[in-house]
Design an enzyme around this catalytic site. Structure first.
Site, PDB file in Angstrom:
ATOM      1  CG  ASP A   1       7.261   1.210   0.167  1.00 43.83           C
ATOM      2  OD1 ASP A   1       6.858   0.089   0.550  1.00 43.83           O
ATOM      3  OD2 ASP A   1       6.482   2.149  -0.112  1.00 43.83           O
ATOM      4  CB  SER A   2       8.394  -2.884   4.134  1.00 47.91           C
ATOM      5  OG  SER A   2       9.073  -3.806   3.319  1.00 47.91           O
TER       6      SER A   2
ATOM      7  CG  ASP B   1       7.585  -1.448  -3.199  1.00 47.36           C
ATOM      8  OD1 ASP B   1       6.701  -1.364  -4.070  1.00 47.36           O
ATOM      9  OD2 ASP B   1       7.333  -1.551  -1.971  1.00 47.36           O
TER      10      ASP B   1
ATOM     11  CE  LYS C   1       5.267  -4.378  -3.807  1.00 49.77           C
ATOM     12  NZ  LYS C   1       4.485  -3.243  -3.246  1.00 49.77           N
TER      13      LYS C   1
ATOM     14  CD  GLU D   1       1.618   0.622  -1.609  1.00 54.31           C
ATOM     15  OE1 GLU D   1       0.739   1.418  -1.209  1.00 54.31           O
ATOM     16  OE2 GLU D   1       2.542   0.215  -0.883  1.00 54.31           O
TER      17      GLU D   1
ATOM     18  CD  GLU E   1       0.032  -5.497   2.425  1.00 52.05           C
ATOM     19  OE1 GLU E   1       0.641  -4.981   1.465  1.00 52.05           O
ATOM     20  OE2 GLU E   1       0.331  -5.265   3.611  1.00 52.05           O
TER      21      GLU E   1
HETATM   22  O1  KIV Z   1       7.158  -2.677   0.905  1.00 52.82           O
HETATM   23  C1  KIV Z   1       6.837  -3.856   0.989  1.00 52.82           C
HETATM   24  O2  KIV Z   1       7.532  -4.710   1.535  1.00 52.82           O
HETATM   25  C2  KIV Z   1       5.557  -4.227   0.401  1.00 52.82           C
HETATM   26  C3  KIV Z   1       4.853  -5.355   1.055  1.00 52.82           C
HETATM   27  C4  KIV Z   1       4.105  -4.864   2.244  1.00 52.82           C
HETATM   28  C5  KIV Z   1       3.959  -6.040   0.137  1.00 52.82           C
HETATM   29  O3  KIV Z   1       5.081  -3.585  -0.479  1.00 52.82           O
END
Ligand code: KIV
Length: 284
Positions: free
Chosen positions: A48-49, A87, A117, A119, A186
C-alpha cells in the site's frame, strides 16, 4: 534474464531450512513487475506504499481496496511466474474478521495474487486465523507498521528497548500461532530480528530489520524514484529520478531546437509526391 518456476510456500520453507536468502521488492505496475521477474525476484509485494510511491499521497491511509486490486492486476500481468503478495490497505481488515476475509478474497479472485499481507500482531491474530481458515495464505507484518504509525509516534524504529522488544516478540509469536505462513519485520534492531528468526518455524523477512531469512526493499527507494524521504535502511542501487529528469530535459531542448524529430522518426509517403500535391490542391 533469469527464467525460473514460480515459487510456492514449500520453496520458502525449504529456503529457510537451507539458509537460502529470499530477495524481494515492492512493485506497483507492469514494467517494474516484468523487470523484477526478469531479474529473478523470489516474490513481489504490491504494497500500500503505492499510495506514496505512485499516487502521490502523504501516507498509505487514503489507499483503497480498488487501488490495490488494480495495481495487483497490473503486477500480475507483468510477472505471471512470480509469487505476488497483495497488501491489505487501511480499514480493509480492521473492522471485523468477516470484512477481512471478504477483502482478502478479492485479492485472489480479482487479481490472482498468491497471498495477502496485513499489519499487526497480537491484535490482528483473529483476522489472520479467519483468513487462513478461508484457505488464503497470510504474511504478517510487525515492528514499524505504517498504517498505525500515528499510534507509534511516527515512522519510528520499534523494539529498541527491552519492554518494546518483548512486545514485538509477542506479536511475532501471535502471528505464527494464528497460522501465517511468513512474517515481515520492519525497522527492528537486528538482535531482536535474529532472535525472532531463530524462534519461529515460519520464514522471517526484514525491511530495515537486519539479516534473517530474506530482505525486502521498496522498489521506488532502491531505484531512486521516491524523493520525499529515504529511510536509513535503504540502499539506493540507481538514481532514476536523476536519469528521468535528465532525459526529459534533453527531449525538451531537442524539441525547442528542432532536433527532434529527425528523418529517422517519421513514416514516409508511399506514393509519388506529385500525387500528394494534387490531392493537397483539392483543399485550396
Ligand atoms: O506497503 C508496503 O510497501 C509495505 C512495506 C513498507 C513493508 O508494507
Amino acid at each position: 534474464m533469469v527464467l525460473s518456476k514460480k515459487k510456492s510456500i514449500i520453496d520458502f520453507y525449504r529456503m529457510k531450512q537451507e539458509g537460502k536468502q529470499v530477495a524481494w521488492i515492492t512493485a506497483y505496475d507492469y514494467p517494474t513487475a516484468s523487470f523484477g521477474e526478469a531479474a529473478g525476484m523470489d516474490m513481489l509485494l504490491v504494497g500500500d506504499s503505492l499510495g506514496m510511491c505512485t499516487l502521490g499521497y502523504k501516507s498509505t491511509v487514503p489507499v483503497t481496496m480498488d487501488d490495490c486490486i488494480s495495481h495487483c492486476q497490473a503486477v500480475r500481468r507483468g510477472a505471471p511466474n512470480t509469487w505476488i503478495i497483495g497488501d491489505m490497505p487501511f480499514m480493509s481488515y480492521q473492522s471485523s474478521d468477516q470484512g477481512a476475509v471478504e477483502n482478502a478474497g478479492r485479492f485472489l479472485k480479482e487479481a490472482d495474487t498468491d497471498c495477502i499481507k496485513l499489519e499487526g500482531g497480537v491484535r490482528v491474530a483473529s483476522r489472520i486465523r479467519s483468513i487462513t481458515n478461508a484457505g488464503i495464505p497470510v504474511m504478517g507484518h510487525i515492528g514499524l507498521t505504517p498504517q498505525s504509525s500515528g499510534q507509534l509516534g511516527g515512522h519510528k524504529a520499534q523494539g529498541r528497548d527491552v519492554a518494546n522488544a518483548r512486545a514485538v516478540i509477542k506479536d511475532a509469536l501471535a502471528v505464527e500461532e494464528a497460522g501465517a505462513f511468513s512474517i515481515l519485520v520492519e525497522a527492528v534492531p537486528p538482535e531482536v530480528t535474529a532472535f525472532i528468526a531463530r524462534k519461529l518455524k515460519i520464514p522471517v523477512y526484514s525491511i530495515g530489520a537486519g539479516p534473517c531469512d530474506g530482505q525486502l526493499l521498496i522498489s521506488a527507494d532502491l531505484l531512486g524514484q521516491f524523493q520525499s524521504f529515504t529511510p536509513k535502511f535503504v540502499k539506493k542501487y540507481a538514481n532514476m529520478a536523476e536519469i528521468a529528469t535528465k532525459a526529459f530535459e534533453e527531449y525538451i531542448k531537442d524539441v525547442r531546437e528542432g532536433k527532434f524529430p529527425t528523418d529517422d522518426h517519421v513514416y514516409h509517403i508511399v506514393e509519388p509526391e506529385q500525387e500528394f500535391e494534387k490531392m493537397f490542391r483539392e483543399f485550396n
